[in-house]
Motif scaffolding. Structure first.
Motif, PDB file in Angstrom:
ATOM      1  N   LEU A   1       0.837  -1.198   0.000  1.00 47.73           N
ATOM      2  CA  LEU A   1       0.000   0.000   0.000  1.00 47.73           C
ATOM      3  C   LEU A   1       0.874   1.251   0.000  1.00 47.73           C
ATOM      4  CD1 LEU A   1      -2.781   1.413   0.335  1.00 47.73           C
ATOM      5  CD2 LEU A   1      -2.473   1.156   2.820  1.00 47.73           C
ATOM      6  N   HIS A   2       0.568   2.163  -0.910  1.00 52.73           N
ATOM      7  CA  HIS A   2       1.239   3.457  -0.966  1.00 52.73           C
ATOM      8  C   HIS A   2       0.179   4.550  -0.812  1.00 52.73           C
ATOM      9  CE1 HIS A   2       4.408   1.280  -3.615  1.00 52.73           C
ATOM     10  NE2 HIS A   2       4.798   1.294  -2.352  1.00 52.73           N
ATOM     11  N   LYS A   3       0.025   5.073   0.383  1.00 53.15           N
ATOM     12  CA  LYS A   3      -0.925   6.158   0.597  1.00 53.15           C
ATOM     13  C   LYS A   3      -0.411   7.433  -0.078  1.00 53.15           C
ATOM     14  CE  LYS A   3      -4.157   6.024   2.813  1.00 53.15           C
ATOM     15  NZ  LYS A   3      -5.569   5.729   2.380  1.00 53.15           N
ATOM     16  N   ALA A   4      -1.346   8.260  -0.520  1.00 46.73           N
ATOM     17  CA  ALA A   4      -0.987   9.448  -1.288  1.00 46.73           C
ATOM     18  C   ALA A   4      -0.006  10.347  -0.547  1.00 46.73           C
ATOM     19  CB  ALA A   4      -2.249  10.227  -1.655  1.00 46.73           C
ATOM     20  N   ASP A   5      -0.201  10.491   0.767  1.00 45.16           N
ATOM     21  CA  ASP A   5       0.633  11.433   1.519  1.00 45.16           C
ATOM     22  C   ASP A   5       1.991  10.859   1.901  1.00 45.16           C
ATOM     23  OD1 ASP A   5      -0.135   9.676   3.490  1.00 45.16           O
ATOM     24  OD2 ASP A   5      -1.153  11.166   4.746  1.00 45.16           O
ATOM     25  N   THR A   6       2.275   9.613   1.505  1.00 42.56           N
ATOM     26  CA  THR A   6       3.606   9.050   1.763  1.00 42.56           C
ATOM     27  C   THR A   6       4.518   9.159   0.544  1.00 42.56           C
ATOM     28  OG1 THR A   6       3.060   6.780   1.048  1.00 42.56           O
ATOM     29  CG2 THR A   6       2.569   7.381   3.341  1.00 42.56           C
TER      30      THR A   6
END
Length: 238
Positions: free
Chosen positions: A6-11
């Motif tokens: 998972l790659h969250k937008a804010d990371t």
């Protein structure tokens, strides 16, 4: 069970040069994260914003499949093969850099930004003759379905590249459920949410989140709101 990342937008990595604002899903330029180098053959996923009249001056590429997908505005392209073109929202552009190419790209409009995805894939053939292709896909979109916009074959729907990869894009209404069947069981699928909220298998994704799936051949996708999604199926071993 599928392996997920998972790659969250804010990371994502951030770059802000005033005229250019960019979010990097994977390591790029001055942003380096050893845990986020690539997803299989998918090496770069940059979410770029370029101010009016600004852009990237002439620079080289080789042995990479380079894909641009405008989301808003117009992007002007010029390259050492003699191509001069403008690509807009609803189109996809690909360059097979091969033995080497120079190109430059600028915001065509002076008074509004251009927003586009810059995507790089490692090729399955090196040192090919460089090539350029662009194609409009928005006139083929069907509501609540995914539309193929890239494949390994010039005889298939969409543009083609030197890699066993397939891209699909869709504008889908809340409540729509679609099972995406992988084209190749050895591939992975990277889901990138352009707008809205979705659930992929059991993972909830929001705008600009990314999810990589591998060691499976099916992704169950449900729209929690109206959504726009880009699916990138790529080899994990290439």
């Amino acid at each position: 069970m599928a392996h997920t990342i998972l790659h969250k937008a804010d990371t994502r990595g951030k770059a802000d040069y005033g005229w250019l604002k960019s979010s990097h899903t994977f390591s790029f330029g001055q942003h380096y994260d050893p845990a986020r180098i690539q997803f299989g053959a998918l090496r770069v996923l940059n979410d770029d914003w370029v101010n009016g009249g600004q852009g990237f001056g002439e620079h080289p590429h080789d042995n990479m499949e380079i894909i641009s997908i405008p989301l808003e505005g117009a992007l002007q392209h010029e390259d050492s093969m003699g191509n001069v073109a403008v690509i807009t929202s609803g189109e996809i552009q690909v360059m097979s850099a091969g033995t080497g190419i120079y190109h430059q790209e600028f915001n065509k409009n002076k008074n509004e930004p251009v927003k586009f995805l810059q995507i790089w894939l490692f090729p399955n053939q090196r040192n090919v003759e460089p090539r350029y292709q662009q194609q409009r896909y928005d006139d083929r979109l069907v509501p609540n379905q995914f539309t193929q916009i890239l494949s390994p074959s010039p005889d298939d729907d969409g543009v083609w590249i030197y890699q066993n990869a397939w891209f699909n894009i869709g504008k889908l209404e809340k409540g729509t459920k679609i099972d995406y069947q992988f084209k190749n069981n050895n591939n992975g699928l990277y889901v990138f949410v352009l707008k809205g909220d979705v659930k992929v298998n059991s993972q909830i994704l929001n705008e600009r989140d990314g999810l990589g799936l591998s060691e499976t051949d099916l992704a169950a996708i449900e729209m929690l709101t109206d959504a726009e999604i880009l699916l990138m199926e790529v080899p994990m071993n290439y």
